[in-house]
Design an enzyme around this catalytic site. Sequence first.
Site, PDB file in Angstrom:
ATOM      1  CB  CYS A   1      -1.242  -0.248   1.496  1.00  8.65           C
ATOM      2  SG  CYS A   1      -0.287  -0.579   2.549  1.00  8.65           S
TER       3      CYS A   1
ATOM      4  CG  HIS B   1      -0.015   4.800   3.280  1.00  9.02           C
ATOM      5  ND1 HIS B   1      -0.579   4.131   4.823  1.00  9.02           N
ATOM      6  CD2 HIS B   1       0.156   2.690   3.573  1.00  9.02           C
ATOM      7  CE1 HIS B   1      -0.748   3.195   5.421  1.00  9.02           C
ATOM      8  NE2 HIS B   1      -0.820   2.873   4.866  1.00  9.02           N
TER       9      HIS B   1
END
Length: 374
Positions: free
Chosen positions: A169, A265
């Site tokens: 990710c 993120h």
Amino acid sequence: MAQAQNSISKIPVGILGATGMVGQQYISLLNDHPWFEVRFAAASPRSAGKKYSEAVAGRWQLTKTYAPHVGGIMVEDANDVSRAAEAFKKGECSFVFSALEMSKDETKALEEKYAAAGIPVISNASAHRWTPDVPVLIAEVNPGHTDIIPMQKKARGWDRGFIAVKPNCSIQSYMKPVHALAQAGYPAQRIVVVTMQAVSGAGYPGVPSLDVIDNVVPYIGSGEEEKSENEPLKIFGSIENGVFKNAEFPKIAAHCNRVPVTDGHSACITLEFADKKPSLDEIKAIWAAYKGLPQEADLPMAPRQPIIYREEENRPQPRKDRDTDKAMAVTVGRLRPSNVFDIRFFALSHNTVRGAAGGGILNAELLKYKGYLG
Ligand code: NAP
């Protein structure tokens, strides 16, 4: 009536690790998916034998809930492949999304057992990312890597099953911007990236609150920085003699940090081009025009515009921008020159959607579109 017909024509799918952070996102995102319907759920022996609603009681993490029929599904032990094989035979599970959190060796062996039993595995786990004949897919970036699947099946003696995975990710926010530039004739030579990763990236219950509230943890275990530095090279690589050959560039140096953000993120990227250097306006135009096969094929989970540039000097921000276009778009901003490399910018993507379950579903749509599923 229309809904019943629709439901019958949907492909039945299973989720391994259905009770976890990513598993819950799969369940939630597949609530009203036009092609796929969750009919099989598996997790650890702790959850096996309970109804899904009982297994997630008190630990459901999302604001959107699960479909009523999912609440009634009996959770199976993911280690017992025969249960999925039975569901497969009964037409209740055509392929599985794997969102298991087990040791690498255990995950690897288990996913192979599912594939050997004829059940395609679309995985979020890192276990198979370095298996030489397993594609690591970002649907917009390397859709051609699905071409290895017939070779993988032949080499393993699998008739219908196969394994395809998605990458870490942490790299999702900058892979598409970097790919867009490379495609336009401006490949990157060197990148320094500093990530600020959300706590949901560590699963549930994840990072202890006393470690992360009012704090930044400058280390993420399980080789997060190595994954960030190496996985892009496989994704930008090519297939040679039935295995992947990595690209040599870009060389990446990654610093991965855990920050007190729930989802999303972020990354600060400093990039040096291999050769020609586009102007900042040209870069913005390249990003705005960037489209991949998911957009051309109008896949249900595909963001309409994969890279969105924010002109405000203080955007993107996780809380304000992570949900853009089904939480599947990457948002970038603060593009400016660098006095060390050539350019720098800020990038954001939703880690449990674009970086996990949503990315996995988009990969499944790509595989179905290409005739590998259902
Ligand atoms: P998680 O919240 O800890 O969930 C783990 C899942 O695995 C649960 O369903 C759990 O079942 C099951 N499980 C644990 N031990 C098991 C065992 N021995 N046998 C069978 N099932 C077992 O983890 P997560 O964050 O959802 O992550 C799942 C996977 O996705 C991991 O491989 C992770 O690296 C990857 N990933 C996560 C993110 C993210 O942002 N979170 C992003 C990309 C990739 P019980 O509930 O019954 O314990």
